[in-house]
Write an enzyme that holds these catalytic residues in place. Sequence first.
Site, PDB file in Angstrom:
ATOM      1  N   ARG A 168       0.841  -1.209   0.000  1.00 23.00           N
ATOM      2  CA  ARG A 168       0.000   0.000   0.000  1.00 23.00           C
ATOM      3  C   ARG A 168       0.868   1.249   0.000  1.00 23.00           C
ATOM      4  NH1 ARG A 168      -1.949  -3.701  -1.103  1.00 23.00           N
ATOM      5  NH2 ARG A 168      -3.773  -4.803  -0.317  1.00 23.00           N
ATOM      6  N   SER A 243     -11.421   1.121   3.423  1.00 18.18           N
ATOM      7  CA  SER A 243     -10.625   0.701   4.573  1.00 18.18           C
ATOM      8  C   SER A 243      -9.935   1.916   5.179  1.00 18.18           C
ATOM      9  CB  SER A 243      -9.583  -0.333   4.150  1.00 18.18           C
ATOM     10  OG  SER A 243     -10.205  -1.503   3.675  1.00 18.18           O
ATOM     11  N   GLU A 338      -5.192   4.877   6.627  1.00 23.19           N
ATOM     12  CA  GLU A 338      -4.947   4.651   5.208  1.00 23.19           C
ATOM     13  C   GLU A 338      -5.323   5.855   4.343  1.00 23.19           C
ATOM     14  OE1 GLU A 338      -6.290   1.323   1.946  1.00 23.19           O
ATOM     15  OE2 GLU A 338      -5.473   0.639   3.856  1.00 23.19           O
TER      16      GLU A 338
END
Length: 351
Positions: A168, A243, A338
């Site tokens: 990520r 998320s 995130e």
Amino acid sequence: MNFPVAICHNYSLVEKNTLGLPSTAKYYAEVNSVVELQSALAFARDKQLPVIPLGGGSNVVLGDVLDALVVHVNLKGRTVLNRDQDYVRVRARAGENWHEFVLWSLDNRAYGLENLSLIPGNVGAAPIQNIGAYGVELMDSFVSLEAMSLESGLVEYFDRQSCGFGYRDSVFKGEKRDQYIIVSVTLDLDATLKPNLGYGQLGDLLARRLGDQAPSAVDVSRAVCDIRREKLPDPSCLGNAGSFFKNPEVSPSEMDRLKQIYPDIVAYPLGQNWKLAAGWLIDQAGMKGARKGCVGTYHKQALVLVNHGGATVRDVLSFSGQVQQKVNDKFGVQLEREPRLYMGDVDKISH
């Protein structure tokens, strides 16, 4: 100085972010071409404004007032560049919806993105985040991208190595942060289907549906969509940014410590380290389905923070901090946010 792009003042972004937070951009421009993007960036340089790129609005948390130029990247176009017996090279511009691009690739017999179906957002954000799901990451098929320098207005080329992909992560979240806006992405997809069914829930669902029959790419894509819809709320019905926390990475020694205390902890190997399931940690900390005022965790997936209506950025940050504290108190593990947080002027744009 005249700029060939419309610049709006005090523009509401409440419909431009999937969390549905009230936010106002002091300056806003929607760009539909490279020339318009260059013009918008020239305006920002002339006014000495920070630039905030905005695509699908699904991975951001926006402050009340953004003293900046918010640029909605709406560049469109999808092309098959080349095809041989092994690979299909495709290119998509940054403003294309990611899920629609996945479906387009399958229609063009280009495979490898089916596990990434229904991920929210646009193509331009995909390499920044190195999006991934169900055992597949964007970097697996990535070839290159083109990105415009905010400083010069010139389009530059980045190959896979120069993007510095990680879990990520990419160079655009690190040393190149806030320096470029991505305008197109090129991928090499498979000319023949090689289904990745290693993720247990996905393989199990397809086995129940198809038995011993080999799944098609569309079968895989539909199964992924069904799993995601079961666990994740539709932003058009319940505001969310997908998320909200990354799955934390821990060392082998830390994993051993946690395993001794919590034998059923959910974790996956990640190189030499381990990736913990953040949703499991939040659930075990008693925060799945929890709510404080207008903000809470989704009752079906603790990883997702939702806006029940009327939430502000302060509400989101307060509640997410509470979730982080609960997990840290119980496990000694720090969760990282995130989505990207934008608060106020350039000095307040949070990393």
